[in-house]
Design an enzyme around this catalytic site. Structure first.
Site, mmCIF file in Angstrom:
data_model
loop_
_atom_site.group_PDB
_atom_site.id
_atom_site.type_symbol
_atom_site.label_atom_id
_atom_site.label_comp_id
_atom_site.label_asym_id
_atom_site.label_seq_id
_atom_site.Cartn_x
_atom_site.Cartn_y
_atom_site.Cartn_z
ATOM 1 N N LYS A 120 0.147 -0.343 9.224
ATOM 2 C CA LYS A 120 1.504 -0.423 9.956
ATOM 3 C C LYS A 120 1.387 -0.092 11.202
ATOM 4 C CE LYS A 120 4.546 3.131 10.412
ATOM 5 N NZ LYS A 120 5.785 4.202 9.926
ATOM 6 N N GLU B 273 11.909 1.954 1.759
ATOM 7 C CA GLU B 273 11.184 3.179 2.168
ATOM 8 C C GLU B 273 12.175 4.311 2.227
ATOM 9 O OE1 GLU B 273 8.743 4.348 6.056
ATOM 10 O OE2 GLU B 273 8.395 2.484 5.320
#
Length: 221
Positions: free
Chosen positions: A139, A43
């Site tokens: 998340k 990421e």
């Protein structure tokens, strides 16, 4: 079908490297070290100057659907605050998008392009809204505000939710998060802090190896 395959590969690999740096070149070098150490889901946060350039370069070298283990990695964009940035990241080659909070327009643009979107949530109301919007992996952020038992608690009323804690995940508690029901974990500063402090980016590779070993051990127990 591609989205489902991507999600499966992301959860199979289980550890996401959340990379922040001072430049595109630095974050690319960090990503290469993390991949060499076995963390295959990368990421790149949009706080990195030139983040889109880094995503574009990495996505040309690495691919999620290759049989070559040296070239396999899933490159995504993080710290995406709104839909325009999400679309720019997708156009630059991002295979998934992560946000610090739940922004409905960002979720919608990712759904339009059939790209996995992992928004950050803190409350059960956020979890419900994320599921209503079609989010596949939520998340849990910041993870250091919670005990790993929070996943079991949230899955009480929402057993269909999939959680990825990020923030505060370490080698010492990764196993607890996985055993607690996390489908993946996000690793940020703990992965890169020593490398940034010393200027030796090979520390990222060594730390990545330790995280993947801890993940494999947790999954086997």
């Amino acid at each position: 079908m591609k989205k489902l395959q991507l999600l499966q590969k992301m959860t199979d690999n289980g550890v996401v490297a959340v990379l922040r740096a001072d430049s595109a070149d630095q974050v690319i070098a960090m990503a290469e070290q993390a991949i060499a150490g076995g963390i295959k889901v990368i990421e790149i946060t949009m706080t990195v100057p030139g983040a889109l350039k880094a995503i574009e370069k990495l996505s040309r070298v690495y691919h999620w659907n290759t049989q070559d283990p040296e070239k396999f990695a899933i490159i995504g964009a993080g710290t995406v605050l709104e839909a325009q940035t999400a679309r720019a990241a997708i156009m630059s080659g991002a295979e998934f998008v992560v946000g610090p909070s739940l922004n409905p327009e960002t979720v919608q643009i990712c759904n339009l392009y059939r790209v996995p979107i992992l928004p950050g949530v803190m409350t059960i109301a956020d979890v419900q809204r994320a599921l209503e919007l079609g989010v596949d992996i939520i998340k849990l952020f910041p993870g250091n505000l919670y005990d790993p038992s929070i996943i079991k608690t949230m899955k009480g009323p929402m057993p269909q939710a999939n959680f990825m804690p990020t923030g505060g995940v370490s080698l010492s508690n990764l196993g607890e998060w996985i055993k607690g029901g996390a489908v993946a974990v996000g690793i940020g500063s703990d992965l890169t802090s020593e490398a940034v402090k010393t200027g030796d980016l090979t520390h990222v590779r060594r730390k990545a190896e330790q995280y993947m070993e801890a993940y494999r051990k947790a999954k086997a127990e």
